[in-house]
Design a protein around this motif. Sequence first.
Motif, mmCIF file in Angstrom:
data_model
loop_
_atom_site.group_PDB
_atom_site.id
_atom_site.type_symbol
_atom_site.label_atom_id
_atom_site.label_comp_id
_atom_site.label_asym_id
_atom_site.label_seq_id
_atom_site.Cartn_x
_atom_site.Cartn_y
_atom_site.Cartn_z
ATOM 1 N N TRP A 152 0.840 -1.198 0.000
ATOM 2 C CA TRP A 152 0.000 0.000 0.000
ATOM 3 C C TRP A 152 0.870 1.239 0.000
ATOM 4 O O TRP A 152 1.729 1.407 0.859
ATOM 5 N N LYS A 153 0.646 2.109 -0.959
ATOM 6 C CA LYS A 153 1.416 3.347 -1.049
ATOM 7 C C LYS A 153 0.533 4.507 -0.594
ATOM 8 O O LYS A 153 -0.485 4.798 -1.219
ATOM 9 N N PHE A 154 0.938 5.142 0.486
ATOM 10 C CA PHE A 154 0.140 6.210 1.082
ATOM 11 C C PHE A 154 0.857 7.542 0.942
ATOM 12 O O PHE A 154 2.049 7.645 1.237
ATOM 13 N N ASP A 171 -1.359 -1.572 -5.887
ATOM 14 C CA ASP A 171 -1.023 -2.074 -7.212
ATOM 15 C C ASP A 171 -0.057 -3.232 -7.020
ATOM 16 O O ASP A 171 1.155 -3.054 -7.003
ATOM 17 N N HIS A 172 -0.609 -4.452 -6.860
ATOM 18 C CA HIS A 172 0.224 -5.578 -6.465
ATOM 19 C C HIS A 172 -0.339 -6.868 -7.046
ATOM 20 O O HIS A 172 -1.509 -6.938 -7.442
ATOM 21 N N THR A 173 0.485 -7.896 -7.084
ATOM 22 C CA THR A 173 0.053 -9.185 -7.639
ATOM 23 C C THR A 173 -0.541 -10.106 -6.581
ATOM 24 O O THR A 173 -1.049 -11.173 -6.915
ATOM 25 N N ASP A 174 -0.479 -9.729 -5.317
ATOM 26 C CA ASP A 174 -1.050 -10.532 -4.237
ATOM 27 C C ASP A 174 -2.373 -9.936 -3.770
ATOM 28 O O ASP A 174 -2.650 -8.759 -3.999
ATOM 29 N N ASP A 175 -3.159 -10.761 -3.093
ATOM 30 C CA ASP A 175 -4.329 -10.192 -2.422
ATOM 31 C C ASP A 175 -3.874 -9.606 -1.088
ATOM 32 O O ASP A 175 -2.826 -9.968 -0.558
ATOM 33 N N ALA A 176 -4.639 -8.684 -0.558
ATOM 34 C CA ALA A 176 -4.241 -8.017 0.680
ATOM 35 C C ALA A 176 -5.460 -7.449 1.377
ATOM 36 O O ALA A 176 -6.553 -7.387 0.812
#
Length: 300
Positions: free
Chosen positions: A21-23, A36-41
């Motif tokens: 997460w980019k804040f 913006d990632h390939t994993d779920d979170a």
Amino acid sequence: MMVEFKDHKIKAKKNTDESKWKFDALQDDLALLIYDHTDDAKITLNVNQKIVQYYFCLEGSVNFGFFFGAYKISLQKGENFFFYNPKQNLKPTITTSPDCKLISIFTGLEKIHELFLENASSLHFLTTENADKKYYKKDEIAADLQVVLNQILQSDIHGKARDIFKYAKVLEVLSLYFSSEAKQNRESCPYLNDEDALKRIREAKDILVSRMKDPPLISNLAVEVGLNEHRLKEGFKSLYGSTLFQYLLDYKMNKGRTMLDSGKYKVKEVAYDLGYNNPSHFITAFKNKFGVTPKKYLTN
């Protein structure tokens, strides 16, 4: 990550999910959160009631849980979710799918008033009678809005320029979003006191977009939706702020720009996908719209 909103202050408590997460706290009353990632979170937000929240799902899907899971809502690719609840602090739990691309914007209510004071009467949740009411809205992401959101995702600007870029783009997102909001509220008002005419005009817009490669003549479109040609043209301009084919051209150019932004298409491929038999016609239209040729746009 836990993102906290206290009064007008916005800050983030970082943890092991920081890389996902980019804040960015762009100002005390304006923040941007990107996944913006390939994993779920999963992320939990502690949101003060003075904060207005916007979520834009560009890829994959995302689920929201409120009140310990008692209320749920989901977003799919191409959808956005806007909500504001002045009655209580919200603590949504957000769960993303793999390969999800999600942009979230948070603003203080006073910030919205500051930015859009002149249009306050056109925005449903800013009107005096709705000031103390909660407001939820789920909708599709407009084409021009999606262009700006993709630019935020794909930016590789660094340093101080990065903060300026993101701040400017967030303001652009809000401007486009509330411009669309005001326009939709105008659509809800009967054109010539005829709700049936409104329905037919919206149908005409959908037909234009769905057949953009080979759009019908206005006279044929009028027959298809059951309106006379004059009423269709006047009603469309009243609701959407442009002529039918100017609307279609803007839609095609914004779609083409989004395709170029993805990096997956060549200029010729975009031109053919939009219905241009000669790519040079697309190049000319793109330059007239954005001030640069598609090739120069890709280079920049």
